[in-house]
Design an enzyme around this catalytic site. Structure first.
Site, PDB file in Angstrom:
ATOM      1  N   LYS A 102      38.050  25.415  46.584  1.00 26.06           N
ATOM      2  CA  LYS A 102      37.110  26.097  46.560  1.00 26.06           C
ATOM      3  C   LYS A 102      37.369  26.579  48.619  1.00 26.06           C
ATOM      4  O   LYS A 102      38.688  26.399  48.570  1.00 26.06           O
ATOM      5  CB  LYS A 102      35.810  25.493  46.853  1.00 26.06           C
TER       6      LYS A 102
HETATM    7  C1  LIG Z   1      32.898  23.507  41.507  1.00 25.69           C
HETATM    8  C2  LIG Z   1      31.881  24.137  40.706  1.00 25.69           C
HETATM    9  C3  LIG Z   1      30.322  22.982  41.094  1.00 25.69           C
HETATM   10  C4  LIG Z   1      30.434  22.033  41.759  1.00 25.69           C
HETATM   11  O1  LIG Z   1      31.292  21.876  42.621  1.00 25.69           O
HETATM   12  P1  LIG Z   1      31.236  20.048  43.220  1.00 25.69           P
HETATM   13  O2  LIG Z   1      32.044  20.089  44.697  1.00 25.69           O
HETATM   14  O3  LIG Z   1      32.692  20.171  42.180  1.00 25.69           O
HETATM   15  O4  LIG Z   1      30.845  19.085  42.746  1.00 25.69           O
HETATM   16  C5  LIG Z   1      29.467  23.641  40.673  1.00 25.69           C
HETATM   17  N1  LIG Z   1      28.805  24.646  40.027  1.00 25.69           N
HETATM   18  C6  LIG Z   1      29.486  25.747  40.195  1.00 25.69           C
HETATM   19  C7  LIG Z   1      29.372  27.268  39.779  1.00 25.69           C
HETATM   20  C8  LIG Z   1      31.351  25.683  40.686  1.00 25.69           C
HETATM   21  O5  LIG Z   1      32.494  25.748  40.867  1.00 25.69           O
END
Ligand SMILES: *Cc1c(COP(=O)(O)O)cnc(C)c1O
Length: 391
Positions: free
Chosen positions: A187
């Site tokens: 991210k």
């Molecule tokens: C990455 C992601 C999540 C989950 O995030 P985590 O921190 O890995 O639990 C939820 N929604 C979207 C749209 C994502 O891209």
């Protein structure tokens, strides 16, 4: 085959500051939830322009979504409308909270949930909407908030792609009742694993914080600190979702470089947009005026009829040229679990189905050098049988 390194999709940019802070944290003797988490929460709240008591750090966005869903106080089994073009965690969190996910198709251009489809999906049992700011592009929050107000619905924004996203001067996560952020490895800001809940109401955030640590009363966060042992009380059945100081040590410095990384990703995004203008692929729509795109994903659509190669063939060809790609996302209705449990069929959300079968995400990490980017551009041209090179 060249000896150049494989371009790993979503590789994070970690600086010496992060490394030094993690080492200092390890040496400090306090690696669990403590002072660095508190500093990271304060810094994140300041970045979003909200007071300190409106955020709570957790160990993933999935945890943030789960806890927000509970703290929103919805009725058991209530329907929650979301998009089929999202990561499975969005819908899993709805199910884990004892609620019923209902899909509303996306808009072809923005690839975000379509407000008209939301309205069409509302039933007497609908109690919430979970918009996902897809790829970092803001959803149409004016219309979504108007629909929510008209029908008395809660809004929980999935901001996993959208740390830097803004619309008409307001920041993603501050439109709805809650905004949930991800600091997963790929991210825009990473703590390896991590997340944040932002809320409009500080009392609900206080409850989310309790839910994220076993349901223990709030003094529990400090029970071993230098203020002496404090007894805690369990006030509800919570989860183990707290962020650690090791994660926050990364987050503090990732937050400090957030804007610089955003600038770099914007430059990469714009280079891709101009480099692929003449190819038979569909590029993402340009960001809307009055908005700030977080440039989390750069997604192309590869349709076999136009390109002479299908999406999976395109991914394989790039892989053979040393370039990793991703898919964001297959429509959730393509997955067997949801088909069996909820009776979903991909054809019922045709726009998401088509996008999901054609979409491919190119590397967009701030870590990429100019040489990497030109190599990716050249490889895409080569695979699509077009001429290579700039301009
Ligand atoms: C990455 C992601 C999540 C989950 O995030 P985590 O921190 O890995 O639990 C939820 N929604 C979207 C749209 C994502 O891209």
């Amino acid at each position: 085959m060249s000896a150049r390194a494989y371009v790993v999709f979503g590789a994070p940019l970690i600086g010496e500051e992060e490394i030094a802070e993690v080492v200092e944290c390890l040496r400090s003797g306090w690696i669990g939830t403590g002072p660095r988490v508190a500093r990271f929460e304060a810094a994140f709240a300041a970045y979003k322009g909200v007071s300190r008591d409106r955020v709570a750090a957790v160990n993933s966005c999935t945890a943030a979504l789960h806890v927000a869903m509970i703290a929103a106080g919805l009725s058991p089994g209530a329907e929650v409308i979301t998009t089929p073009l999202t990561f499975c965690a969005t819908v899993n969190a709805i199910l884990h909270a004892g609620l019923k996910p209902v899909l509303a198709d996306v808009d072809e251009q923005s690839q975000c949930i379509d407000p008209d489809a939301i309205e069409a999906a509302i039933s007497p049992r609908t109690e919430a909407i979970v918009p996902v700011h897809f790829a970092g592009r803001p959803c149409d929050m004016d219309r979504i908030m108007a629909i929510a107000k008209k029908h008395g619905l809660a809004v929980i924004e999935d901001c996993a792609h959208a740390i830097e996203t803004e619309l008409a001067g307001s920041k993603a996560g501050t439109f709805g009742d809650f905004g949930c952020f991800s600091f997963y490895a790929t991210k825009n800001l990473t703590t390896a694993e991590g997340g944040m809940i932002l809320g409009r109401d500080s009392e609900r955030i206080a409850r989310a914080r309790i839910l994220a640590l076993h349901g223990m009363s709030k003094d529990a966060w400090h029970r071993f600190s230098d203020k002496g042992y404090r007894h805690y009380q369990v006030v509800e059945c919570g989860f183990k979702y707290n962020m650690t100081d090791l994660q926050a040590a990364l987050g503090l410095h990732q937050l400090a470089r957030l804007e610089a990384n955003w600038e770099r990703r914007r430059a990469l995004w714009e280079r891709y947009q101009e480099a692929f203008a003449d190819l038979p692929i569909l590029r993402p729509a340009d960001p809307e005026p009055e908005s700030r795109h977080a440039y989390h994903l750069y997604t192309l659509r590869v349709a076999a009829e136009r390109c002479g190669i299908d999406r999976d063939g395109f991914m394989q060809a790039l892989h053979e040229r040393g370039i990793g790609t991703g898919v964001h996302y297959l429509s959730l209705a393509e997955h067997p679990y949801y088909q069996q449990r909820l009776g979903w069929r991909p054809e019922d959300w045709p726009v998401a189905m088509r996008i999901g079968r054609e979409t491919v995400s190119l590397p967009l990490s701030a870590r990429l050098g100019d040489g990497d980017v030109e190599r990716i551009v050249a490889a895409v041209h080569e695979v699509l049988g077009a001429s290579t090179g700039r301009g």
